[in-house]
Write a protein that holds these residues in place. Structure first.
Motif, PDB file in Angstrom:
ATOM      1  N   ARG A 138       0.815  -1.216   0.000  1.00  0.00           N
ATOM      2  CA  ARG A 138       0.000   0.000   0.000  1.00  0.00           C
ATOM      3  C   ARG A 138       0.842   1.257   0.000  1.00  0.00           C
ATOM      4  N   GLY A 139       1.576   1.550  -0.897  1.00  0.00           N
ATOM      5  CA  GLY A 139       2.326   2.793  -0.949  1.00  0.00           C
ATOM      6  C   GLY A 139       3.707   2.696  -0.350  1.00  0.00           C
ATOM      7  N   GLY A 140       4.016   1.598   0.379  1.00  0.00           N
ATOM      8  CA  GLY A 140       5.378   1.381   0.843  1.00  0.00           C
ATOM      9  C   GLY A 140       5.764   2.209   2.055  1.00  0.00           C
ATOM     10  N   THR A 141       5.756   1.596   3.221  1.00  0.00           N
ATOM     11  CA  THR A 141       6.166   2.276   4.440  1.00  0.00           C
ATOM     12  C   THR A 141       7.677   2.207   4.582  1.00  0.00           C
ATOM     13  N   PRO A 142       8.374   3.329   4.780  1.00  0.00           N
ATOM     14  CA  PRO A 142       9.827   3.265   4.925  1.00  0.00           C
ATOM     15  C   PRO A 142      10.230   2.588   6.237  1.00  0.00           C
ATOM     16  N   ILE A 143      11.249   1.748   6.152  1.00  0.00           N
ATOM     17  CA  ILE A 143      11.724   1.011   7.321  1.00  0.00           C
ATOM     18  C   ILE A 143      13.190   1.351   7.558  1.00  0.00           C
ATOM     19  N   GLY A 144      13.601   1.567   8.765  1.00  0.00           N
ATOM     20  CA  GLY A 144      14.997   1.854   9.043  1.00  0.00           C
ATOM     21  C   GLY A 144      15.186   2.538  10.374  1.00  0.00           C
ATOM     22  N   ARG A 145      16.377   3.098  10.547  1.00  0.00           N
ATOM     23  CA  ARG A 145      16.727   3.691  11.826  1.00  0.00           C
ATOM     24  C   ARG A 145      15.754   4.783  12.264  1.00  0.00           C
ATOM     25  N   LEU A 146      15.456   5.726  11.382  1.00  0.00           N
ATOM     26  CA  LEU A 146      14.590   6.847  11.761  1.00  0.00           C
ATOM     27  C   LEU A 146      13.156   6.395  11.988  1.00  0.00           C
ATOM     28  N   THR A 147      12.674   5.466  11.157  1.00  0.00           N
ATOM     29  CA  THR A 147      11.296   5.002  11.306  1.00  0.00           C
ATOM     30  C   THR A 147      11.092   4.287  12.635  1.00  0.00           C
ATOM     31  N   LEU A 148      12.036   3.421  13.010  1.00  0.00           N
ATOM     32  CA  LEU A 148      11.897   2.710  14.284  1.00  0.00           C
ATOM     33  C   LEU A 148      12.076   3.654  15.469  1.00  0.00           C
ATOM     34  N   ALA A 149      12.896   4.683  15.307  1.00  0.00           N
ATOM     35  CA  ALA A 149      13.029   5.681  16.371  1.00  0.00           C
ATOM     36  C   ALA A 149      11.694   6.387  16.596  1.00  0.00           C
ATOM     37  N   ALA A 150      11.034   6.775  15.500  1.00  0.00           N
ATOM     38  CA  ALA A 150       9.723   7.413  15.625  1.00  0.00           C
ATOM     39  C   ALA A 150       8.694   6.457  16.212  1.00  0.00           C
ATOM     40  N   ALA A 151       8.769   5.192  15.804  1.00  0.00           N
ATOM     41  CA  ALA A 151       7.823   4.198  16.317  1.00  0.00           C
ATOM     42  C   ALA A 151       7.951   4.024  17.825  1.00  0.00           C
ATOM     43  N   SER A 152       9.143   4.245  18.354  1.00  0.00           N
ATOM     44  CA  SER A 152       9.314   4.105  19.803  1.00  0.00           C
ATOM     45  C   SER A 152       8.463   5.121  20.558  1.00  0.00           C
ATOM     46  N   GLY A 153       8.430   6.366  20.075  1.00  0.00           N
ATOM     47  CA  GLY A 153       7.618   7.386  20.731  1.00  0.00           C
ATOM     48  C   GLY A 153       6.141   7.068  20.697  1.00  0.00           C
ATOM     49  N   VAL A 154       5.652   6.616  19.544  1.00  0.00           N
ATOM     50  CA  VAL A 154       4.232   6.286  19.399  1.00  0.00           C
ATOM     51  C   VAL A 154       3.865   5.101  20.293  1.00  0.00           C
ATOM     52  N   THR A 155       4.725   4.104  20.342  1.00  0.00           N
ATOM     53  CA  THR A 155       4.444   2.909  21.142  1.00  0.00           C
ATOM     54  C   THR A 155       4.427   3.232  22.630  1.00  0.00           C
ATOM     55  N   LEU A 156       5.320   4.094  23.070  1.00  0.00           N
ATOM     56  CA  LEU A 156       5.331   4.493  24.484  1.00  0.00           C
ATOM     57  C   LEU A 156       4.084   5.293  24.847  1.00  0.00           C
ATOM     58  N   LEU A 157       3.597   6.090  23.914  1.00  0.00           N
ATOM     59  CA  LEU A 157       2.332   6.793  24.159  1.00  0.00           C
ATOM     60  C   LEU A 157       1.198   5.783  24.352  1.00  0.00           C
ATOM     61  N   ALA A 158       1.153   4.769  23.493  1.00  0.00           N
ATOM     62  CA  ALA A 158       0.120   3.734  23.619  1.00  0.00           C
ATOM     63  C   ALA A 158       0.236   3.026  24.967  1.00  0.00           C
ATOM     64  N   ALA A 159       1.463   2.776  25.404  1.00  0.00           N
ATOM     65  CA  ALA A 159       1.659   2.133  26.704  1.00  0.00           C
ATOM     66  C   ALA A 159       1.106   3.000  27.834  1.00  0.00           C
ATOM     67  N   GLY A 160       1.373   4.299  27.769  1.00  0.00           N
ATOM     68  CA  GLY A 160       0.878   5.194  28.798  1.00  0.00           C
ATOM     69  C   GLY A 160      -0.637   5.253  28.851  1.00  0.00           C
ATOM     70  N   VAL A 161      -1.273   5.270  27.690  1.00  0.00           N
ATOM     71  CA  VAL A 161      -2.737   5.316  27.633  1.00  0.00           C
ATOM     72  C   VAL A 161      -3.347   4.043  28.213  1.00  0.00           C
ATOM     73  N   VAL A 162      -2.807   2.885  27.837  1.00  0.00           N
ATOM     74  CA  VAL A 162      -3.349   1.618  28.339  1.00  0.00           C
ATOM     75  C   VAL A 162      -3.134   1.499  29.851  1.00  0.00           C
ATOM     76  N   ALA A 163      -1.939   1.872  30.336  1.00  0.00           N
ATOM     77  CA  ALA A 163      -1.667   1.796  31.770  1.00  0.00           C
ATOM     78  C   ALA A 163      -2.589   2.712  32.566  1.00  0.00           C
ATOM     79  N   ALA A 164      -2.853   3.902  32.027  1.00  0.00           N
ATOM     80  CA  ALA A 164      -3.725   4.852  32.722  1.00  0.00           C
ATOM     81  C   ALA A 164      -5.169   4.376  32.747  1.00  0.00           C
ATOM     82  N   ALA A 165      -5.591   3.726  31.672  1.00  0.00           N
ATOM     83  CA  ALA A 165      -6.989   3.302  31.568  1.00  0.00           C
ATOM     84  C   ALA A 165      -7.259   1.957  32.233  1.00  0.00           C
ATOM     85  N   ALA A 166      -6.210   1.174  32.509  1.00  0.00           N
ATOM     86  CA  ALA A 166      -6.398  -0.181  33.040  1.00  0.00           C
ATOM     87  C   ALA A 166      -6.952  -0.139  34.465  1.00  0.00           C
ATOM     88  N   PRO A 167      -8.009  -0.912  34.749  1.00  0.00           N
ATOM     89  CA  PRO A 167      -8.482  -1.029  36.135  1.00  0.00           C
ATOM     90  C   PRO A 167      -7.377  -1.609  37.013  1.00  0.00           C
TER      91      PRO A 167
END
Length: 431
Positions: free
Chosen positions: A307-336
């Motif tokens: 689908r249009g080709g997602t770039p993979i590499g050092r910068l992409t995984l660095a950016a993915a780390s920030g997004v994934t940590l945000l998801a972790a924070g949201v789930v931890a905050a919402a978890a009973p």
């Protein structure tokens, strides 16, 4: 008859074939990391609970994490300097041995019920954490540029076995410790002390050839053969700043949320076994995805043709780390508070985000820094990482005491998003 001068690198009579040497180095590092992973995880799980039990206060429960990450900052400098002058083998072995001494100090402090000694011992214990991270650089010393992240990942994933086993041995080692008159919560430090000491022994005896010394020797030979071909580092110097920033932010957020999760669970009626399980899941997510992460990071110019080709590499995984940590924070905050499953999911995302940041950041740093100053620079970068972890650990208890665990989790997730503009600026500069 004249005697031959000794080789300046100290690698004479060792395997001159870089590929064979790299395979041997990785095997030895994997063995040491399995052991050190158990030592690291055991202390992480119990340190905060032990301090809380001694002090009777949640507000200072983040202090142990802050102390052993602060101790890891000093150790990172020391291990980096020893490695720079004498090689990876003595540097890593000394770091793990110091971690073993710290573990013994924690046990003595628990027996004496002495909080001051506990804090000093946890500071010394931090050397094991610093050395566990420094070992990843040793895996990359002899790797070719297109395989550096995979070499780093091989070392990291080896920590998984010990890292997952360590927290789950918290209860049985506590019971074992009680037979010797040692408090239950100090039991895991018996495991961590033995594991760190064995890791030091494995490296001191088996890490031959020394990867950094051999890499320098090979680079010097290449320059002598083709002096006009000596090149600067592959990445711009700004790569040091980006790589360090990614690892600093991911470490700060990870340590802050991870430190308070067992205490949050304990305060809501969960036992040591439940918190040990959640931390085991977290540590598994920190290290187990490393082979895939390394493969992706080692493809800086490739694209996934979907689908249009997602770039993979050092910068992409660095950016993915920030997004994934945000998801972790949201789930931890919402978890009973009574949901072990959702807290485990949040900590799994937390570990995964850290993994993305560490592997990509390490590859960026190693690309940037020349061999002549590599170990020293890597040690200084890891000092910054350790200081960030100490800050996160200390602040986490204060935030939870003043507000709540969900506030801490959300704050950490939002903070991690600061990685994105840094990556965007770097990507724009390279166009």
């Amino acid at each position: 008859m004249t005697s031959a001068a000794p080789a300046p690198t100290g690698i004479q009579d060792e395997d001159p074939d870089p590929a064979a040497a790299q395979r041997r180095v990785l095997r030895v590092l994997v063995a040491a990391q399995v052991l050190s992973g158990a030592g690291l995880a055991a202390g992480i799980t119990i340190g905060g609970l032990l301090a809380q039990d001694m002090l009777g206060s949640t507000g200072l429960a983040g202090l142990p994490s802050a102390l052993f990450t602060a101790g890891s900052a000093l150790a990172a400098v020391t291990v980096g300097r020893i490695s720079q002058t004498r090689g990876r083998r003595p540097g890593l072995a000394a770091g793990y041995l110091t971690g073993a001494v710290g573990s013994a100090g924690v046990i003595v402090a628990a027996v004496l019920d002495n909080p001051v000694l506990l804090f000093v011992a946890l500071f010394v214990y931090g050397a094991g954490s610093a050395t566990n991270l420094q070992a990843r650089y040793a895996g990359a010393d002899l790797a070719t540029p297109d395989r550096r992240a995979r070499a780093v990942s091989t070392v990291l994933v080896a920590t998984t076995l010990g890292g997952v086993a360590g927290p789950n041995l918290a209860a049985p080692t506590g019971t074992f410790a009680e037979t010797f008159g040692i408090p239950h919560l100090a039991g895991p430090f018996l495991l961590s002390g033995a594991a760190y000491a064995l890791a030091a022994l494995v490296l001191a005896v088996r890490l031959r050839p020394d990867p950094l010394l051999l890499a320098r020797s090979l680079a010097a030979d290449a320059v002598r053969r083709e002096p006009v071909e000596e090149k600067a580092a592959a990445e711009p110097r700004g790569g040091v700043v980006l790589g360090a920033l990614v690892m600093i932010l991911t470490q700060l957020v990870m340590v802050a949320v991870m430190t308070m999760t067992p205490i949050h669970m304990h305060d809501h009626g969960h036992g040591t076994a439940a918190s040990g399980l959640v931390i085991a899941v977290h540590i598994g997510a920190m290290y187990l995805p490393s082979p895939l992460t390394g493969w992706l990071v080692d493809l800086p110019h490739a694209r996934l043709r979907s689908r249009g080709g997602t770039p993979i590499g050092r910068l992409t995984l660095a950016a993915a780390s920030g997004v994934t940590l945000l998801a972790a924070g949201v789930v931890a905050a919402a978890a009973p508070a009574d949901s072990v499953a959702l807290l485990a999911l949040a900590l799994a995302l937390l570990g995964l985000g850290w993994n993305f940041g560490l592997v990509s950041g390490t590859a960026i740093i190693t690309d940037t820094v020349p061999l002549a100053t590599r170990a020293r620079t890597q040690g200084l970068v890891d000092v910054s990482i350790a200081i960030a972890g100490a800050t996160g650990g200390m602040a986490s208890g204060i935030v939870v005491a003043a507000a709540s665990y969900p506030v801490l989790a959300l704050t950490g997730g939002v903070l991690a998003l600061a990685i994105l503009p840094a990556v965007a600026v770097t990507a724009t500069a390279r166009r």
